[in-house]
Design an enzyme around this catalytic site. Structure first.
Site, PDB file in Angstrom:
ATOM      1  N   GLN A  98     -39.216 -59.696 101.660  1.00  0.00           N
ATOM      2  CA  GLN A  98     -38.928 -58.328 101.561  1.00  0.00           C
ATOM      3  C   GLN A  98     -38.608 -57.975 102.741  1.00  0.00           C
ATOM      4  OE1 GLN A  98     -41.623 -54.976 101.165  1.00  0.00           O
ATOM      5  NE2 GLN A  98     -40.618 -54.692  99.363  1.00  0.00           N
ATOM      6  N   TYR A 185     -38.910 -45.265 102.581  1.00  0.00           N
ATOM      7  CA  TYR A 185     -38.355 -45.951 103.726  1.00  0.00           C
ATOM      8  C   TYR A 185     -36.899 -45.623 103.844  1.00  0.00           C
ATOM      9  CZ  TYR A 185     -43.147 -47.499 104.055  1.00  0.00           C
ATOM     10  OH  TYR A 185     -44.665 -47.517 104.190  1.00  0.00           O
ATOM     11  N   ARG A 232     -35.854 -53.469  95.754  1.00  0.00           N
ATOM     12  CA  ARG A 232     -36.988 -52.762  95.144  1.00  0.00           C
ATOM     13  C   ARG A 232     -36.395 -51.162  95.201  1.00  0.00           C
ATOM     14  NH1 ARG A 232     -43.790 -52.376  96.479  1.00  0.00           N
ATOM     15  NH2 ARG A 232     -44.083 -52.926  94.593  1.00  0.00           N
ATOM     16  N   GLY A 322     -50.183 -55.966  92.869  1.00  0.00           N
ATOM     17  CA  GLY A 322     -50.087 -56.030  94.197  1.00  0.00           C
ATOM     18  C   GLY A 322     -51.779 -56.426  94.701  1.00  0.00           C
TER      19      GLY A 322
END
Length: 373
Positions: A98, A185, A232, A322
């Site tokens: 990622q 982000y 994502r 996760g």
């Protein structure tokens, strides 16, 4: 006939051992930013997942908002990641990196020379925290610093940073990369008009606010091919102070169309309700499925029942987990056999200690230990 989510599957261009993915999770175990043997062991222990997506990996020295995270922008980092990918592949697993740029969710202590972090605008995420050093040099959560707005030419430069990291990931042996366009982000900051107040080609309309995302995708595709590039997304998410806006649905419908045309590996969506933020609205996943004809991964509050229901309905293709993978390296086996899950110790999620990282036992190992005690 129902789909066996624990059986081998060809999903788009992915050949996976099952339909369970390990979602990206920051673990902050690399003081020098270079992956090592401990990281290789951590990921190899969890290679029962059909697909592993690594923790967020910094694409440059300005991309970081957390201490001790690994990167993919130096030769030493590439060599370190080779240990990780080799260990996962030796267990028969697949692994994507990622690629992460936090944008404004950073602190001057995370930045080269103590400079301000960069973002679409100079609007501060004043209620958000980075992990850095306070004014006394003490490590911990610190308020995100006021950012500097990127110049137009600099935005294109960061798209190329994503591409270089993608090229480095391929050199390190990764099966592909997932661009982090979620959780408040940098990429998602560009999508949100409350944070992106630009008047240049990167602001002012859905197409312009989506331009950076698509340029980063296209630059990465140019380096390693569309079949190895994914992203994502967190539609309706609110993490790190991204307010909802009127054009959310239209924005993600536009992105679905554009990403469908590019034939990328997958879109990985997260329902942020599990992180204390907004849930995906009822029916949104089904609408997104009608817009996007590629592979969809969903994370956020997943369990076996929900995974099987959504996969068999054709709404998603892969279920991602996760936090359960932290304390349960054999999570796939536990889900398949309905074995109990070991609860995590959240105080050990981050930091340089190996406790809470590579010392978790599998269910069968724990059972054997109890029998012989």
């Amino acid at each position: 006939m129902s789909i066996n989510i624990f059986g081998p599957a060809t999903i788009g261009l992915l050949q996976l051992n099952n339909r369970i993915a390990m979602a990206p999770m920051t673990r902050a175990r690399n003081a020098d930013g270079i992956p090592n043997d401990n990281n290789a062991l951590y990921y190899a222990q969890r290679a029962g997942a059909g697909l592993i997506i690594t923790e967020g990996v910094a694409i440059s020295d300005t991309a970081k908002g957390v201490l001790y995270i690994p990167g993919l922008y130096t030769r030493e980092q590439v060599e370190g990641w080779k240990k990780v990918t080799a260990a996962v592949h030796a267990k028969g697993g697949k692994i994507f990196a990622q690629l992460w740029h936090v944008g404004r969710v950073s602190h001057t202590s995370n930045q080269p020379g103590g400079k301000p972090p960069v973002a679409p605008s100079d609007i501060q995420a004043a209620q958000s925290k980075a992990w850095g050093y306070d004014g006394n040099g003490k490590e911990g959560f610190v308020t995100a610093s006021k950012p500097r707005a990127l110049a137009t030419a600099e935005v294109a430069d960061i798209a190329q940073d994503f591409a270089l990291a993608a090229k480095n990931a391929a050199a390190a042996g990764f099966d592909g990369v997932e661009l982090h366009g979620a959780n408040g982000y940098l990429i998602e900051q560009f999508l949100n008009p409350h944070v992106n107040n630009r008047t240049d080609r990167y602001g002012g309309s859905i197409e312009n606010r989506s331009r950076f995302l698509l340029e980063a995708i296209d630059a990465s595709i140019a380096e390693i091919g569309a079949s190895k590039v994914a992203i994502r997304l967190t539609p309706y998410g609110g993490l790190h102070e991204l307010p909802h806006y009127d054009e959310i649905e239209a924005t993600y419908a536009y992105l679905a169309k554009e990403l469908s045309a590019r034939k990328i590996a997958y879109i990985h969506m997260m329902d942020q309700q599990s992180r204390g933020s907004f849930a995906l609205p009822e029916g949104f996943l089904e609408r997104f499925r009608s817009w996007y004809d590629g592979t969809i991964i969903l994370a956020g509050g997943m369990d076996r029942e929900k995974s099987e229901r959504l996969i068999n309905a054709g709404t998603i293709d892969i279920a991602a987990f996760g936090e359960p993978f932290i304390a349960n390296p054999d999570l796939v086996d536990r889900l398949q056999h309905n074995w109990p899950l070991t609860p995590p110790k959240r105080e050990l999620h981050y930091g340089l200690t190996m406790e809470g990282y590579i010392d978790w036992k599998t269910y069968e190992h724990k059972a054997t230990a109890c029998e012989t005690a």
